[in-house]
Design an enzyme around this catalytic site. Structure first.
Site, PDB file in Angstrom:
ATOM      1  N   ASN A 119       0.831  -1.197   0.000  1.00  0.00           N
ATOM      2  CA  ASN A 119       0.000   0.000   0.000  1.00  0.00           C
ATOM      3  C   ASN A 119       0.862   1.241   0.000  1.00  0.00           C
ATOM      4  O   ASN A 119       1.929   1.290   0.618  1.00  0.00           O
ATOM      5  CB  ASN A 119      -0.972  -0.007   1.189  1.00  0.00           C
ATOM      6  CG  ASN A 119      -0.441   0.756   2.387  1.00  0.00           C
ATOM      7  OD1 ASN A 119      -0.551   1.980   2.452  1.00  0.00           O
ATOM      8  ND2 ASN A 119       0.146   0.029   3.328  1.00  0.00           N
ATOM      9  N   LEU A 125      -0.899   8.584   3.338  1.00  0.00           N
ATOM     10  CA  LEU A 125      -1.405   9.226   4.552  1.00  0.00           C
ATOM     11  C   LEU A 125      -2.536  10.220   4.282  1.00  0.00           C
ATOM     12  O   LEU A 125      -2.603  11.296   4.872  1.00  0.00           O
ATOM     13  CB  LEU A 125      -0.245   9.904   5.305  1.00  0.00           C
ATOM     14  CG  LEU A 125       0.815   8.927   5.823  1.00  0.00           C
ATOM     15  CD1 LEU A 125       2.069   9.659   6.252  1.00  0.00           C
ATOM     16  CD2 LEU A 125       0.275   8.090   6.980  1.00  0.00           C
ATOM     17  N   CYS A 149       7.633   9.072   8.447  1.00  0.00           N
ATOM     18  CA  CYS A 149       7.536  10.096   7.400  1.00  0.00           C
ATOM     19  C   CYS A 149       8.903  10.729   7.150  1.00  0.00           C
ATOM     20  O   CYS A 149       9.716  10.841   8.072  1.00  0.00           O
ATOM     21  CB  CYS A 149       6.557  11.188   7.809  1.00  0.00           C
ATOM     22  SG  CYS A 149       4.878  10.625   8.017  1.00  0.00           S
ATOM     23  N   VAL A 173       5.619  -3.684  14.155  1.00  0.00           N
ATOM     24  CA  VAL A 173       6.335  -2.790  13.271  1.00  0.00           C
ATOM     25  C   VAL A 173       5.381  -2.177  12.247  1.00  0.00           C
ATOM     26  O   VAL A 173       4.322  -2.726  11.953  1.00  0.00           O
ATOM     27  CB  VAL A 173       7.449  -3.532  12.505  1.00  0.00           C
ATOM     28  CG1 VAL A 173       8.543  -4.005  13.451  1.00  0.00           C
ATOM     29  CG2 VAL A 173       6.917  -4.707  11.684  1.00  0.00           C
ATOM     30  N   GLY A 198       0.980  -9.079  10.311  1.00  0.00           N
ATOM     31  CA  GLY A 198       0.513 -10.376   9.831  1.00  0.00           C
ATOM     32  C   GLY A 198      -0.374 -11.155  10.768  1.00  0.00           C
ATOM     33  O   GLY A 198      -0.536 -12.367  10.615  1.00  0.00           O
TER      34      GLY A 198
END
Length: 314
Positions: free
Chosen positions: A78, A82, A140, A201, A254
């Site tokens: 993806n 933002l 970012c 994470v 996951g």
């Protein structure tokens, strides 16, 4: 006589981190749950431990051009960019509706490109009631340091966490990037700068190419990889981070089953966040709470918090 399963006491799924009580360790991850309101007719929001709203910036953002999503063999790429309505619109339009829902924990994800961006966004969000904590997205590009991510440079990370700590009394959760040499070091830096917890994470930098057109599958070329493919690496990073800090760790990456949650908790996580699973099943977070309760009952776990850091090494 042995008590029947129905007569057994239900396991205690409650966990506590950063001074916040969660009814269970299942938290919906930022970017996969909208602003919470969008899932109100799909998921019983009061059943999950909490949820993190889409990343919020001081001004609205349109995000990246499409295509922005691509399914991989065991996950998803993806590059949404933002996209969000901005902190002010969230406080004025979304937060009042969230306050009408009882017994929920709302965490606001915050991001910026400079320390001043974080400062201003937090100042706006401080005006709103009903936010339990802030989760700082430090993945970012930091424009003050030539585009290097806050989360990949210890000095930048220290500065942005210290800035956030100065401008709010709400608990601070720092969402760490996996794209670093030592996740343990970054977790420790966040703790020393004032973080009340770390979550990890975030997605791994990745890409995909269409061999027929020879073009990237994502308009942004690179994107963030999430889903089952990253779980073994994310699990190891949670283990490393939990050994380096004394503050709580929230694990993610996951997770799609109750057993996945147990693994993360044994590795050192106090709670978890579920993201990509909500894309293939919008009810995933609620369903996994039921699965988690059944798992604890079947395995004789009376209090799920007791599993944190319980990995057996002998």
């Amino acid at each position: 006589m042995t008590a029947s399963p129905a007569a057994r006491r239900a396991p205690d799924l409650a966990v506590k981190l950063a001074g916040i009580e969660f009814k269970n360790p299942v938290i919906a991850a930022s970017g996969t749950f909208g602003y919470g309101i969008e899932f109100e007719d799909v998921v019983h929001l009061d059943k999950i431990g909490g949820f993190v709203v889409k990343g919020l910036s001081k001004e609205p953002m349109a995000g990246n051009p499409p295509p922005r999503l691509y399914e991989t063999a065991a996950g998803m790429l993806n590059a949404i960019g933002l996209q969000n309505i901005g902190a002010r619109a969230f406080v004025d339009e979304k937060l009042p509706k969230l306050r009408e829902i009882k017994d929920i924990v709302v965490i606001a994800n915050v991001f910026g490109y400079t320390r001043e961006d974080y400062e201003r966004t937090i100042e706006i969000l401080n005006e709103g009631d009903g936010i339990a904590a802030y989760e700082l997205n430090v993945s970012c590009p930091n424009t003050e340091y030539g585009g290097m991510q806050f989360g990949s440079d210890p000095r930048s990370l220290d500065e942005v966490v210290a800035t956030a700590r100065h401008y709010t009394k709400r608990p601070l959760i720092v969402k760490l990037s996996p794209n670093v040499t030592s996740i343990a070091q970054m977790a420790y830096v966040a703790q020393e700068a004032g973080a009340d917890a770390v979550s990890l994470v975030n997605t791994f930098v990745a890409m995909a190419i269409d061999p027929e057109t020879r073009k990237p599958r994502i308009a942004n070329v690179t994107a963030g990889l999430s889903g089952p493919a990253i779980k073994p690496i994310a699990l190891r990073m949670v283990y490393d981070a939990s050994k380096a800090v004394k503050i709580p760790v929230i694990g993610m990456g996951g997770i799609s089953t109750a057993a996945d949650i147990i693994e993360y908790m044994l590795a050192g996580a106090t709670a978890v966040q579920i993201g990509t699973a909500s894309y293939w099943d919008p009810c995933a977070t609620e369903k996994i709470v039921d699965e988690l309760q059944d798992w604890c009952t079947e395995h004789g776990v009376e209090r799920i918090a007791s599993l944190t850091g319980g990995l057996v090494l002998e």
